[in-house]
Design an enzyme around this catalytic site. Structure first.
Site, PDB file in Angstrom:
ATOM      1  N   TRP A 101      -5.497  30.314  38.593  1.00 56.54           N
ATOM      2  CA  TRP A 101      -6.184  29.117  38.095  1.00 56.54           C
ATOM      3  C   TRP A 101      -7.644  29.149  38.495  1.00 56.54           C
ATOM      4  O   TRP A 101      -8.523  28.795  37.698  1.00 56.54           O
ATOM      5  CB  TRP A 101      -5.489  27.849  38.593  1.00 56.54           C
ATOM      6  N   ASP A 175      -9.947  21.607  42.314  1.00 53.91           N
ATOM      7  CA  ASP A 175      -8.752  21.535  41.480  1.00 53.91           C
ATOM      8  C   ASP A 175      -7.586  21.252  42.436  1.00 53.91           C
ATOM      9  O   ASP A 175      -7.212  22.105  43.229  1.00 53.91           O
ATOM     10  CB  ASP A 175      -8.563  22.872  40.753  1.00 53.91           C
ATOM     11  N   LYS A 199       2.245  18.034  37.876  1.00 50.64           N
ATOM     12  CA  LYS A 199       2.841  18.690  39.032  1.00 50.64           C
ATOM     13  C   LYS A 199       3.373  17.653  40.020  1.00 50.64           C
ATOM     14  O   LYS A 199       4.535  17.684  40.385  1.00 50.64           O
ATOM     15  CB  LYS A 199       1.817  19.598  39.731  1.00 50.64           C
TER      16      LYS A 199
END
Ligand code: PLP
Length: 363
Positions: A101, A175, A199
């Site tokens: 990511w 993030d 998530k």
């Protein structure tokens, strides 16, 4: 049979959140209409948005110079959006490259301008968090990924990251898709925090974005309207139709977090589950953790079997016990048990029992 949801994302939500969300889809409050068929500008939904923003601030102890937004496009759009809003045309973004990511965030920065990787753990398949780095002088911000969902590493001490950005006088951008609200953080020391909801917060479709308002407006770029944080701040996250179901369900999760003692309590709960699982991974002769111990994630535990030929059989016994989603990501292999906020200790205990039983039969 009861299923125990170890999927990495979209991921487990508290049972009471799911049933309340389901109820609202049928009939919301006393409106006699579904949550998903009413105007986002109705007073009922405006109240949802306001409470979601207020609870985010309360849980994270955010002062008023922060804005809370619920946007669309996922964390993936935030890779570009954060760079767009902060990077000057002769500047750069500094990135800690701790996984796939993070790499994608760097890629977007390089499309917009210059993404500068200050340290990377790519050399060892991202199994640790690099601790030695220097931020370049032209950096306009420092971007980190606090939890690396795929590799099972987490920045367990955020203070060095905060200090590094502060020393340069630049905003820290994070993030936090897979560890948002998993424990207390020094949130007011960040410039931007973003997290795809799916998530640890809600269903897919909403992205929580927290922005310190005074860091905006410093780039010389022309920013497309929808990619400009200021657009959404000016309209209280209602510039266009927000993802109403995802925002409402995220609000229900935040109420659940508050009811269960807030972020301190989440941390204690998560540490208990992680300790239980990692202790078994370390004790059991058939399993081996993949992440450096000091960087192990409280949210995603990654582990493999030195005798890899046993892996399909272990996956089979997991399935038989109702443990779903434990297959590892293809870039690490083996297993990944995601044990987000909503995961109960009992479910982790069951996984540990299955690991012990498997060792007795195959060790
Ligand atoms: C899942 C994930 C993403 C991608 O999120 P989307 O909302 O699907 O764009 C980004 N970063 C991290 C750390 C993730 O776990």
């Amino acid at each position: 049979m009861k299923k125990h949801n170890f999927f990495a994302g979209p991921a487990i939500l508290p049972a009471e959140v799911l049933s309340e969300a389901a109820q609202a889809v049928q009939s919301f409050g006393d409106m006699g209409l579904s949550l998903v068929e009413i105007s986002h500008r109705s007073k009922e939904f405006v109240a949802v948005m306001e409470e979601a923003q207020q609870l985010t601030k309360e849980l994270l102890h955010l002062p008023d110079d922060f804005a809370v937004l619920f946007l669309q496009g996922g964390a993936s759009l935030q890779f570009a959006m954060s760079a767009y809003n902060l990077m000057r045309s002769d500047g750069s973004g500094a990135y800690l490259e701790t996984g796939s990511w993070a790499k994608k965030a760097v890629k977007e920065a390089n499309i917009i301008g210059k993404g500068h990787v200050v340290a990377s753990s790519a050399d060892t398949n991202f199994n640790y968090i690099p601790k030695d780095f220097t931020l370049p002088d032209d950096a306009d911000y420092f971007h980190i990924t606090t939890n690396n969902t795929i590799y099972g590493t987490e920045i367990r001490d955020l203070q060095p990251m905060v200090d590094a950005a502060k020393a340069k006088g630049i905003p820290l951008v994070a993030d936090m898709s897979s560890d948002i609200f998993s424990g207390p953080i020094p949130a007011s020391d960040f410039g931007i925090i973003y997290a795809g909801a799916q998530k640890n917060l809600g269903p897919a479709g909403a992205t929580l974005v927290i922005v310190r308002k005074d860091i905006l407006g410093k780039t010389d770029r022309a920013i497309p309207t929808m990619l400009n944080y200021q657009t959404h701040i000016d309209k209280d996250s209602m510039f266009n139709t927000p993802p109403v179901f995802a925002v409402y369900t995220s609000l229900l999760t935040m109420r659940w977090i508050k009811k269960h003692g807030g972020l301190q309590a989440m941390q204690a709960r998560n540490e208990k589950k992680a300790d239980l699982l990692y202790n078994e991974i370390d004790r059991n002769s058939l399993f081996e953790g993949t992440a450096a111990k000091e960087d192990r994630s409280l949210m995603n535990a990654t582990f493999v079997m030195p005798k890899a030929e046993l892996e399909p059989a272990f996956l089979q016994v997991c399935t038989e016990a109702g443990l779903v989603g434990v297959k590892g990501h293809r870039s690490v292999g083996g297993f990944r048990a995601s044990i987000y906020n909503a995961m109960e200790l009992d479910s982790v205990q069951l996984l540990v029992d299955v690991m012990q039983d498997f060792e007795k039969k195959n060790g």
